[in-house]
Design a protein around this motif. Structure first.
Motif, PDB file in Angstrom:
ATOM      1  N   LEU A  29       0.837  -1.205   0.000  1.00  0.00           N
ATOM      2  CA  LEU A  29       0.000   0.000   0.000  1.00  0.00           C
ATOM      3  C   LEU A  29       0.869   1.251   0.000  1.00  0.00           C
ATOM      4  O   LEU A  29       0.605   2.206  -0.742  1.00  0.00           O
ATOM      5  N   PHE A  33       0.820   4.083  -2.844  1.00  0.00           N
ATOM      6  CA  PHE A  33       0.411   5.449  -2.526  1.00  0.00           C
ATOM      7  C   PHE A  33       1.536   6.456  -2.766  1.00  0.00           C
ATOM      8  O   PHE A  33       1.276   7.586  -3.163  1.00  0.00           O
ATOM      9  N   THR A 169      -0.261   9.096   3.501  1.00  0.00           N
ATOM     10  CA  THR A 169       0.266   8.913   2.141  1.00  0.00           C
ATOM     11  C   THR A 169      -0.870   8.762   1.140  1.00  0.00           C
ATOM     12  O   THR A 169      -0.773   9.232   0.002  1.00  0.00           O
ATOM     13  N   TYR A 170      -1.960   8.126   1.547  1.00  0.00           N
ATOM     14  CA  TYR A 170      -3.130   8.011   0.667  1.00  0.00           C
ATOM     15  C   TYR A 170      -3.714   9.398   0.369  1.00  0.00           C
ATOM     16  O   TYR A 170      -4.182   9.670  -0.741  1.00  0.00           O
TER      17      TYR A 170
END
Length: 545
Positions: A29, A33, A169-170
């Motif tokens: 992830l 991201f 970060t998303y």
């Protein structure tokens, strides 16, 4: 310490298993991201930070757990050790953070690493302080033999990081968001860890002065030598990342870091063993139990080889399937570096417990010599290969450097005073690995569906490898249950009963011959099935897909 080494290893392995699961879920992830380039910058910053923290933290953390674990009868020994290292931790953290701020403020960081990376170093300066006391608290608990408290703190650290870093970060915060995750998590662990230490020994001891006979010079000498050892060790982890950043694009660094992440899965159990052995074997050394140390080290070497060898074979067989699924199609260039890294990662896994036993002795001259020799090889090869071959050159150089660690530490272990190969059975383990590789690779090739391959190959491959290990004598039938007997009930009781029965079979010659004949037949059938899969693979792909 009124506990077994095995119970400490079990505590550490249990925590590392949870951390591994969380890391396995969060790393792809983070990679997605941030993107390959930003992930490369993030990996580079963590490498620089890890090298910098060697001089701030390594002497503190290893020193406090070693000297707390020593069996000494001096009055208030534990209080004096905790207080001495706490004061030293405060001093070094303050100096370390100040140096980083000044270096960034006056442009030294920008000239060394680029102006675009310089602002991140202000965040790293704050992280120096929180990381220092996070590690101090955890290693102090380990020195007391309280892995049941220190290891859950590691889980808290990882969960805290994920809870902060992934959402940030998303949301597009980027590398700062990832670094903020580390900062918040380390603060949480610091508060909880120091509270647990205070329950064992009052932290008011930091204000008390130890007596003149307190071995300050011995401790500071150990700290200095340990800093040198850890610096050489960490250079093996990070010099390739730092150099690759200078000679390649950030995307190449990100993909190479992805390959390293998968290769380092081989260190899961060896890292747990190393973590426990430093302070556990320190007690054995203080009691001059050299024969027991050699027996422990050699059996650990064999078990480590068995476990990491089958993991390496499985990872190599599934590399072209696992990498795209795990990191995404953008990470496909990481497959070849991963395959190049695996042999060296296996060698480094074998060296870790041996290094820990040598550290427990406290005479660090020989471990420094061994690690330094491997580090020189690593640096020279990285300098020679990275400018021309990029991340493939880094993988070859690092793999050779990693692998040489095992050779050098086996040599210096005998100088320290123990034999890590007395019952290692290296030839038999290698033979079992070679035999098992045939059906494992053939099976992974025959299965076209990647998800089916990931589901079937690891468990089947492990059973196949275990069969060959028993067949060639790399592992005795009773040994797995002997290890499991140290686990908590109900596993421990049941495993102990099975272990006793199998030991009885081993003493019965006719029964032993019957078991060996059965294993030979099983081994031959596995080899034939592996060859058949290799030949019939294209025909079976349709069925298994």
């Amino acid at each position: 310490m009124n506990r077994s080494i095995t119970s400490g290893v079990v505590s550490v392995v249990s925590a590392k298993l949870v951390v591994l699961v969380v890391t396995t879920l969060s790393t792809p992830l983070l990679y997605r991201f941030l993107g390959a380039s930003a992930f490369g910058e993030y990996a580079f910053l963590l490498s620089v930070f890890a090298i910098y923290m060697i001089f701030v933290s390594s002497g503190i953390t290893d020193g406090v757990r070693k000297f707390l674990a020593e069996d000494r009868g001096e009055a208030n020994w534990s209080e004096h050790v905790v207080g001495f290292y706490f004061r030293l931790a405060v001093l070094l953290a303050a100096v370390g953070a100040l140096v980083l701020v000044l270096a960034t403020r006056f442009g030294l960081v920008a000239r060394a690493f680029g102006a675009e990376l310089a602002p991140y170093f202000y965040v790293l300066a704050v992280l120096v302080i929180s990381a220092q006391f996070r590690d101090y608290a955890r290693k102090t608990l380990m020195g007391f033999g309280l892995e049941r408290y220190s290891e859950p703190l590691k889980i808290l650290d990882k969960l805290g990081f994920v809870a902060i870093a992934i959402p940030l970060t998303y949301a597009g915060v980027g590398v700062v968001g990832a670094l903020a995750g580390h900062l918040v998590a380390s603060l949480l662990v610091t508060v909880a860890g120091l509270a647990l230490v205070h329950r064992r020994i009052s932290l008011s001891c930091v204000f008390s002065r130890p007596p003149n006979r307190f071995p300050r010079r011995k401790m500071l000498t150990f700290n200095s030598l340990n800093i040198a050892l850890v610096f050489l060790l960490m250079s093996l982890y990070h010099i390739d990342i730092v150099m690759l950043q200078r000679f390649s694009e950030s995307s190449a660094v990100g993909n190479y870091r992805a390959a390293l992440t998968l290769a380092e899965f081989l260190w899961f159990v060896p890292l747990a063993i190393q973590t426990v052995f430093v302070h556990s074997t320190s007690e054995l050394w203080s009691q001059n139990r050299h024969r027991e140390i050699s027996k422990l080290a050699s059996r650990t070497t064999r078990y480590t080889f068995l476990l990491t060898a089958v993991m390496a074979v499985g990872l190599a067989a599934l590399a072209d399937v696992a990498v795209p699924i795990y990191f995404g199609e953008e990470a496909v260039p990481a497959i070849e570096p991963l395959l190049l890294l695996l042999p060296g990662a296996l060698g480094f896994a074998l060296a870790r417990p041996i290094l820990a036993v040598s550290q427990g002795n406290g005479a660090l001259r020989y471990p420094i010599l061994a690690t330094g020799s491997a580090a020189v090889i690593n640096v020279v090869l990285n300098v020679a290969l990275i400018p021309r071959y990029g991340m493939h050159g880094a993988a070859v150089a690092t793999s050779v450097g990693y692998g040489s660690m095992f050779v050098f530490h086996c040599w210096t272990a005998r100088l320290v005073g123990f034999d890590p190969l007395a019952d290692a059975r290296l030839g038999r383990v290698a033979l079992a690995t070679a035999f098992a590789a045939v059906p494992i690779v053939a099976l992974s090739t025959a299965i076209a569906n990647p998800w089916v391959a990931l589901a079937l190959v690891p468990p089947i491959g492990f059973v196949v490898f275990l069969g060959f290990a028993l067949l060639v004598g790399a592992l005795d039938p009773a040994e797995p249950f002997e290890v499991l007997a140290s686990f908590p009930d109900p596993i421990g009781t049941k495993a102990d009963a099975i272990h006793r029965r199998l030991e009885g079979v081993g003493r019965d010659g006719s029964a032993r011959d019957w078991v060996q004949s059965l294993l030979v037949l099983a081994g031959l059938s596995l080899l034939v099935s592996g060859l058949a899969l290799g030949v019939l693979g294209p025909d079976l792909q349709y069925v298994l897909s």
